[in-house]
Design an enzyme around this catalytic site. Sequence first.
Site, PDB file in Angstrom:
ATOM      1  N   VAL A  18     -44.682  -5.840 -35.035  1.00  0.00           N
ATOM      2  CA  VAL A  18     -43.563  -5.740 -34.546  1.00  0.00           C
ATOM      3  C   VAL A  18     -42.581  -4.478 -34.911  1.00  0.00           C
ATOM      4  CG1 VAL A  18     -41.341  -6.913 -34.081  1.00  0.00           C
ATOM      5  CG2 VAL A  18     -43.593  -8.099 -34.419  1.00  0.00           C
ATOM      6  N   CYS A  19     -42.231  -3.600 -34.142  1.00  0.00           N
ATOM      7  CA  CYS A  19     -41.401  -2.599 -34.384  1.00  0.00           C
ATOM      8  C   CYS A  19     -42.188  -1.565 -35.598  1.00  0.00           C
ATOM      9  CB  CYS A  19     -40.013  -3.148 -35.026  1.00  0.00           C
ATOM     10  SG  CYS A  19     -38.671  -1.980 -34.824  1.00  0.00           S
TER      11      CYS A  19
END
Length: 330
Positions: A117-118
Site C-alpha cells: 500500500v502506498c
Amino acid sequence: MNPGERRVVIVLFDGVDLLDVTGPPEVFSLLRRETDGEMGYEVVLAAETTDPVTTASGVRVLPDTTFHEAAARGIDTLLVPGSVEVDARRRVRALADPAVVDRVRTLAGRARRVTSVCVGAHILAAAGLLDGKRATTHWSTARQLAAEHPAVEVDADPIFIRQGDVWTGAGISACLDLALALVAEDFGEGVALRVARQLVMYLKRPGGQSQFSVPLDPVSTTRRVEDLRHYVAHHIGERIGVAELTEHAHVGERQLTRIFKAELGMTPSAYIESARVERARHRLESTDDTLERIASACGFGTTDTLVRAFRRRLGTTPTDYRRRFRPDPG
C-alpha cells in the site's frame, strides 16, 4: 479458517502510516456482511512482538500476533504498508527499515499473494520482490523508488499494478481500490460491487487509471525550466511544440530534452501533453463546455486527440472523467 475465508496478514512496525493499515480491512470487513457470513477475510496484524506499535500519527496499534506465529499459521495475502519521513525542506522520503525488509522477505515466501500500500512498495523493492516487475507507489516517492531500485520498472501513474502474484498500490486512498480488486479476484465482481456500494465507491477504478491527484508540475530548480513552463501555460491553446520551445529557450532540441528529463522527468512533448490534459481536466470539472470546445481551447485540435490523450494519461475518457468528477450542481 472457514472454506470461504482467506487470511490477510498486515505487517506492523513503528512509524507505519495508520491509514495504510486500517484502509484495506474496512473493505474486507464488509465482505462477510454482504455474503451472510459465507465469505470473508481473517485480517491479522503482525509485528515483531505483540507489544503496541506506534504509528506515524501517534496512535498505538496492538498486534494480533508475531511475525513468526503468522508465518507458521499460513498466509494467503501479505499486505505491506509504508512509512515516510519529511525533511526540513518538506521533501518526502519513503523508509525501509532493514529489519522490516528481512521480515517481509521471509513472510512473502510463505504467502500466496503479496501486496503493498502506498510507499510500502519501497519495502517490497528492498526485499527484492519487485525486481524485473512493473510497480507503482505514491507519486511523491516514485523517483526515489526508481533511483534506489533500477531493477524495478516504476510507473508512477496507475493507482495500482498487478504483476502475477505481486500487487502494488499508489496513494493512500488507492488502497481501497486495490482492496476491492483483491475482493473481485477472490470472490468475483458481483460481490465486489456490493462491497463498493456500501463504501459509496465506484467499482472499481481500473488499476491503469491515473492518480488523479498527482500535481502536474514537479518541483524544478532552474529559472529556465520555470520560464518554459510558464510559456507552455500561456500558449496552451496554440499549436505549440518542441520547435517553439527550443526557439523560446534558445537551445537545441537535444539540450531541451536533457533539461526536461533532468528537471521534470519527462520529454518536452510529454510535458506539453500533460499540461493540456491538466487544463482539460479543470475545464471538465468546472464548465459545461463541449468536448469540441475544450479540445480546441486546450490545444488538442480535435476531440479524438483529446480522448486519446486522456486514455494515455489518465486511463479514462473525458466523458467518464466529467461524470465522475464534475461537482453536483445541486
